[in-house]
Design an enzyme around this catalytic site. Structure first.
Site, PDB file in Angstrom:
ATOM      1  N   ASP A   1     -23.376  16.369  95.184  1.00  0.00           N
ATOM      2  CA  ASP A   1     -23.842  17.158  94.051  1.00  0.00           C
ATOM      3  C   ASP A   1     -24.749  16.660  93.184  1.00  0.00           C
ATOM      4  OD1 ASP A   1     -22.477  19.041  95.939  1.00  0.00           O
ATOM      5  OD2 ASP A   1     -20.907  18.804  94.566  1.00  0.00           O
TER       6      ASP A   1
ATOM      7  N   HIS B   1     -16.936  21.638  94.738  1.00  0.00           N
ATOM      8  CA  HIS B   1     -17.845  21.220  95.969  1.00  0.00           C
ATOM      9  C   HIS B   1     -18.111  22.127  96.750  1.00  0.00           C
ATOM     10  CE1 HIS B   1     -20.007  18.475  98.490  1.00  0.00           C
ATOM     11  NE2 HIS B   1     -18.896  18.520  99.568  1.00  0.00           N
TER      12      HIS B   1
END
Ligand code: NAI
Length: 336
Positions: free
Chosen positions: A155, A190
């Site tokens: 990310d 996530h």
């Protein structure tokens, strides 16, 4: 010198990640375990010149755990990309049924064989598999909050790359991803709306239209890859790069005297450092920045002031995370 064990080493992430680890001179031993083909991958990598010892292990029967235990013996770092990846149309939560059991059983053995090792969970859904790992280690009495991580580095890679492109688009100026690194971070969880990009002063460069498309691309970048691969897996090469960035920092922290800055999904409530109230009042897991030393997380660092927009995103993230964390905890303790 460091021994690293990769569980799920023959997979789409496991193979390139093992390749990168093979090339790290601080890794003295690399043990690769998978239910298929780990020995083949280890033999292939063993032809790359190195002083590193490399071994491959696979179970001899469906019930054999001796090979897994041999791979884990004396490991300093255990990296877990084992499990199934997404196909088009699947969410990370759709993977829970299969990956929850895989992570639980692998972490169980790690807790028995190398209880002091760092555990890095890559297998999705990370928001739930990390609580599974933590609860499993707790039941064995070997849980150390400083040493269990959900790897959310991808990310951060996506944020750095996509923000650099967005700034170019919005202003014509080139700011490289490397310049943005550390100054902007992805926190939260996530998956989709649990991912919260924190842009610091860089947000000022972006119109709301550019910001919205950046936010969507960071939160749903995984879907972009799943769709493009047309049923042949999810992010593997970018994930291996991300996994290596995180693990190489762990290696640095373990072998040197320096303290390294990192971001990962951790159970923060027993760790030193401040987290914003909106997080602390609602959940005990969150992807956060921290200082990393020889013994793991030394201090949670939350230097970024959040914009109103980012505070709103945090509220959405904690709401969704609550359920996903509970799902992981309940998997290990069905009655809780
Ligand atoms: P893959 O299917 O290519 O590889 C998974 C490997 O795990 C296979 O080689 C398989 O044989 C092995 N495996 C399955 N059960 C096992 C067990 N009990 N013990 C040891 N090995 C076992 O999948 P890929 O693409 O490598 O993805 C792996 C996981 O990583 C998936 O859950 C995926 O969703 C996740 N992922 C996580 C990301 C993150 O940012 N944390 C990003 C991308 C993927």
């Amino acid at each position: 010198m460091v021994k690293i064990t990769v569980l799920g080493a023959a997979g789409g992430i496991g193979q390139p990640l093992s390749l990168l680890l093979r090339l790290n001179s601080k890794v003295s031993e690399l043990a690769l375990f998978d239910i298929v083909n780990a020995q083949g991958v280890a033999t292939d990598l063993s032809h790359i010149p190195s002083t590193q010892k490399i071994t491959g292990y696979g179970p001899k029967s469906k019930t054999d755990i001796t090979q897994l235990q041999a791979a884990l013996k004396d490991a300093d770092i255990v990296v877990i990309p084992a499990g199934i990846p997404r196909k088009p149309g699947m969410t990370r939560n759709d993977l829970f049924k299969i990956n929850a059991s895989i992570v639980k059983s692998l972490v169980h053995q790690a807790g028995l064989i190398c209880p002091n090792a760092f555990i890095c969970v890559i297998s999705n859904p990370v928001n739930s598999t990390v609580p599974i790992a933590v609860e499993e280690l707790k039941t064995l009495g070997v849980y150390n909050p400083s040493k269990v991580f959900g790897v959310t580095t991808l990310d951060n890679l996506r944020l750095e790359e996509f923000l650099s492109l967005s700034i170019k688009r919005a202003t014509g100026k080139t700011v490289t991803p490397a310049e943005l690194r550390g100054d902007v971070i992805s926190i939260g969880g996530h998956s989709g709306s649990t991912i919260v990009p924190v842009l610091n002063s860089w947000a000022r460069n972006l119109s709301s239209e550019v910001y919205d498309s950046l936010l969507h691309r960071v939160q749903y970048g995984g879907d972009e890859v799943v769709k493009a691969k047309q049923g042949r897996g999810s992010a593997t090469l970018s994930m291996a790069t991300a996994g290596y960035r995180f693990v190489s920092h762990l290696i640095e922290a373990l072998t040197g005297d320096s303290v390294v800055d990192e971001v990962a999904y951790v159970k923060f409530d027993e760790l030193p450092g401040q987290v914003p109230d909106i997080v602390a009042d609602n959940v005990s897991y969150f992807s956060l920045p921290f200082k990393l030393g020889k013994t793991g997380v030394k201090l949670i660092t939350f230097p970024h002031s959040l914009s109103d927009k980012e505070t709103g995103l945090m509220a959405v993230a904690v709401n969704q995370l609550k359920d996903e964390i509970a799902r992981g905890v309940n998997f290990v303790h069905p009655s809780k």
